[in-house]
Write a protein that holds these residues in place. Sequence first.
Motif, PDB file in Angstrom:
ATOM      1  N   THR A  48      79.678  17.037 -24.771  1.00 24.70           N
ATOM      2  CA  THR A  48      79.006  17.315 -26.048  1.00 24.70           C
ATOM      3  C   THR A  48      79.738  18.366 -26.887  1.00 24.70           C
ATOM      4  O   THR A  48      79.287  18.685 -27.989  1.00 24.70           O
ATOM      5  N   VAL A  49      80.863  18.889 -26.385  1.00 25.43           N
ATOM      6  CA  VAL A  49      81.552  19.957 -27.110  1.00 25.43           C
ATOM      7  C   VAL A  49      82.007  19.487 -28.486  1.00 25.43           C
ATOM      8  O   VAL A  49      81.831  20.182 -29.488  1.00 25.43           O
ATOM      9  N   ALA A  50      82.599  18.300 -28.549  1.00 23.70           N
ATOM     10  CA  ALA A  50      83.102  17.792 -29.825  1.00 23.70           C
ATOM     11  C   ALA A  50      81.964  17.603 -30.825  1.00 23.70           C
ATOM     12  O   ALA A  50      82.087  17.964 -32.006  1.00 23.70           O
ATOM     13  N   PHE A  86      81.404  19.719 -34.257  1.00 21.31           N
ATOM     14  CA  PHE A  86      81.305  19.067 -35.567  1.00 21.31           C
ATOM     15  C   PHE A  86      80.067  19.552 -36.308  1.00 21.31           C
ATOM     16  O   PHE A  86      80.136  19.913 -37.486  1.00 21.31           O
ATOM     17  N   VAL A  87      78.937  19.579 -35.629  1.00 22.40           N
ATOM     18  CA  VAL A  87      77.673  19.946 -36.277  1.00 22.40           C
ATOM     19  C   VAL A  87      77.698  21.398 -36.747  1.00 22.40           C
ATOM     20  O   VAL A  87      77.365  21.704 -37.897  1.00 22.40           O
ATOM     21  N   ILE A  88      78.107  22.312 -35.849  1.00 24.30           N
ATOM     22  CA  ILE A  88      78.100  23.736 -36.209  1.00 24.30           C
ATOM     23  C   ILE A  88      79.096  24.016 -37.337  1.00 24.30           C
ATOM     24  O   ILE A  88      78.788  24.724 -38.299  1.00 24.30           O
ATOM     25  N   SER A  89      80.294  23.441 -37.237  1.00 22.23           N
ATOM     26  CA  SER A  89      81.296  23.663 -38.282  1.00 22.23           C
ATOM     27  C   SER A  89      80.845  23.065 -39.605  1.00 22.23           C
ATOM     28  O   SER A  89      81.076  23.656 -40.676  1.00 22.23           O
ATOM     29  N   ALA A  90      80.214  21.894 -39.547  1.00 23.48           N
ATOM     30  CA  ALA A  90      79.726  21.262 -40.777  1.00 23.48           C
ATOM     31  C   ALA A  90      78.655  22.128 -41.443  1.00 23.48           C
ATOM     32  O   ALA A  90      78.628  22.270 -42.666  1.00 23.48           O
ATOM     33  N   VAL A  91      77.784  22.706 -40.642  1.00 22.21           N
ATOM     34  CA  VAL A  91      76.692  23.520 -41.192  1.00 22.21           C
ATOM     35  C   VAL A  91      77.228  24.780 -41.861  1.00 22.21           C
ATOM     36  O   VAL A  91      76.849  25.108 -42.993  1.00 22.21           O
ATOM     37  N   LEU A 149      86.201  29.217 -44.109  1.00 20.70           N
ATOM     38  CA  LEU A 149      87.348  29.605 -43.290  1.00 20.70           C
ATOM     39  C   LEU A 149      86.977  29.654 -41.814  1.00 20.70           C
ATOM     40  O   LEU A 149      87.782  29.285 -40.946  1.00 20.70           O
ATOM     41  N   GLY A 150      85.749  30.077 -41.506  1.00 12.29           N
ATOM     42  CA  GLY A 150      85.321  30.144 -40.117  1.00 12.29           C
ATOM     43  C   GLY A 150      85.148  28.796 -39.474  1.00 12.29           C
ATOM     44  O   GLY A 150      85.179  28.669 -38.241  1.00 12.29           O
ATOM     45  N   SER A 151      84.983  27.741 -40.277  1.00 11.34           N
ATOM     46  CA  SER A 151      84.822  26.399 -39.717  1.00 11.34           C
ATOM     47  C   SER A 151      86.142  25.814 -39.237  1.00 11.34           C
ATOM     48  O   SER A 151      86.151  24.800 -38.531  1.00 11.34           O
ATOM     49  N   CYS A 163      84.938  17.996 -39.457  1.00 18.39           N
ATOM     50  CA  CYS A 163      86.158  17.358 -38.951  1.00 18.39           C
ATOM     51  C   CYS A 163      87.180  18.400 -38.491  1.00 18.39           C
ATOM     52  O   CYS A 163      87.799  18.250 -37.426  1.00 18.39           O
ATOM     53  N   PHE A 164      87.334  19.457 -39.258  1.00 15.56           N
ATOM     54  CA  PHE A 164      88.302  20.485 -38.863  1.00 15.56           C
ATOM     55  C   PHE A 164      87.786  21.327 -37.709  1.00 15.56           C
ATOM     56  O   PHE A 164      88.570  21.893 -36.949  1.00 15.56           O
ATOM     57  N   GLY A 165      86.469  21.396 -37.559  1.00 16.55           N
ATOM     58  CA  GLY A 165      85.919  22.070 -36.389  1.00 16.55           C
ATOM     59  C   GLY A 165      86.270  21.332 -35.107  1.00 16.55           C
ATOM     60  O   GLY A 165      86.574  21.949 -34.079  1.00 16.55           O
ATOM     61  N   VAL A 166      86.238  20.002 -35.147  1.00 17.89           N
ATOM     62  CA  VAL A 166      86.635  19.202 -33.987  1.00 17.89           C
ATOM     63  C   VAL A 166      88.145  19.299 -33.772  1.00 17.89           C
ATOM     64  O   VAL A 166      88.633  19.435 -32.648  1.00 17.89           O
TER      65      VAL A 166
END
Length: 480
Positions: A76-78, A82-87, A138-140, A300-303
């Motif tokens: 579930t890491v990916a 994705f969810v956290i970075s998108a938010v 930037l943090g994402s 996408c960039f978080g993944v």
Amino acid sequence: MSSISDEVPSGNNDQEQPSGIVRRFLRRDKTSITILLLSAFVGMLAGYLSTFFEIGVHWVGEHRTAYLLENSPAWTVAVSSFVISAVIAAFGYLLTHTIAPDAAGSGIPEIEGAMDDLRPVRWWRVLPVKFFGGLGTLGSGMVLGREGPSVQMGGNVGSMVADIFRLKDNEGRHALLASGAAAGLSAAFNAPLAGTLFVVEEMRPQFRYSLISIKAVFIASIMANIIYRSIKGQDAVIDLPSYGSPELMALWLYLVLGMLFGIFGVHFNRLVVRSLDFYAKLHRGELLRYVGLGGLLGGCFGVLLLYFPELTGGGVEWIPAATRGDFGLFMLLIIFVGRLAATLICFGSGAPGGIFAPMLALGTMAGTLFGLLAHAMFPDMGLEPGTFAIAGMGALFAATVRAPLTGIVLVLEMTDNYNLILPMLITCLGATMLAQLLGGRPIYSLLLERTLRASVRKKKADQAAAESEEQQNTQNGQPS
């Protein structure tokens, strides 16, 4: 006959005593002294803001990834990333669109427009939105830099101080705005001289030269850098080996590298503008489209940060690895092409983030690639690919921003490689002159013109809508 006391000034004369000197000093026009004192205050505030912004960006990125790896099952890491970075990315886009559209993008064109009295400075909106919105984007993991935002926030700090102290002198307000911009760059790169030169050289069409304004810019840049070093330390921003001067017979290769960057820089600037236009047509200024696209990019960039981190973030952290030879030719080519596409995608989206650091990373990758090829072709010259990487950093900056002196000093201060000043001069001047010969325009001038055109179109559209509404009300017999 006059007495001696009438002819010779007394030792107790007011002008000869320290108290008399102070009184004469205080009786003079205090405007210039006030500006210099306020510029020091602006530099301190901008230094703290820029430094804590850097710390915040790293904290968000590192803790987000660490939390996912420690608390999520492997499968579930990916998805979680994705969810956290998108938010958090969507949060940055939402703040920008709803509260301060002026905070979108790098922010440097906004400061240049404000210095030319073409753009307003709404510091009460821009400062919080740029800071917290930038933390989100930037943090994402998006390919954006924190240096442009630092310059914009610094300039806004200068305007804020001018408003708080009710400074009415236009030249003084201009000096504080420029001082804040220089302080922001000084703290962002730990480069006090480059921060000053950036305002004096790159912003030369807007900067109003005077003895007071130059002093104010220097003072603010120095104070900001002192604040940065007191918190982060005095080491160079990029930890690289100290290279010796290359052989004189190899200097022509640096000219070739500069010319290649001159060609690339012209096309890079055009691609940046086209990417901005493409996104503008895609989201059409609508809130849901703008925020939705931003969240999708952040996710996408978080993944990507988990599986191919070299293609994420500002990229400055990958410069030492490239110069050490950690990447082969093929990998360098992949990283360069991938980061080029990612830079256009992220910056073109209108996210609150800059293009400064991504440009330096691109220049490093291309310079290292050139250095490896040159070393293979001319093994007897004793070439160091790392020297071409450092030269490439400055060359791409010089070709795109059209500020060769700033590019040279900036890279030398960041890498602490002052022995490379001669090849840097050759590379950066070659890049700048060829870019100018090809008709290229400085990137921030292009972005400012685009912003001004968009502002005029919006104003005309608003006027047309108001006139249409007034005509409709008149036809319906309602008061306008």
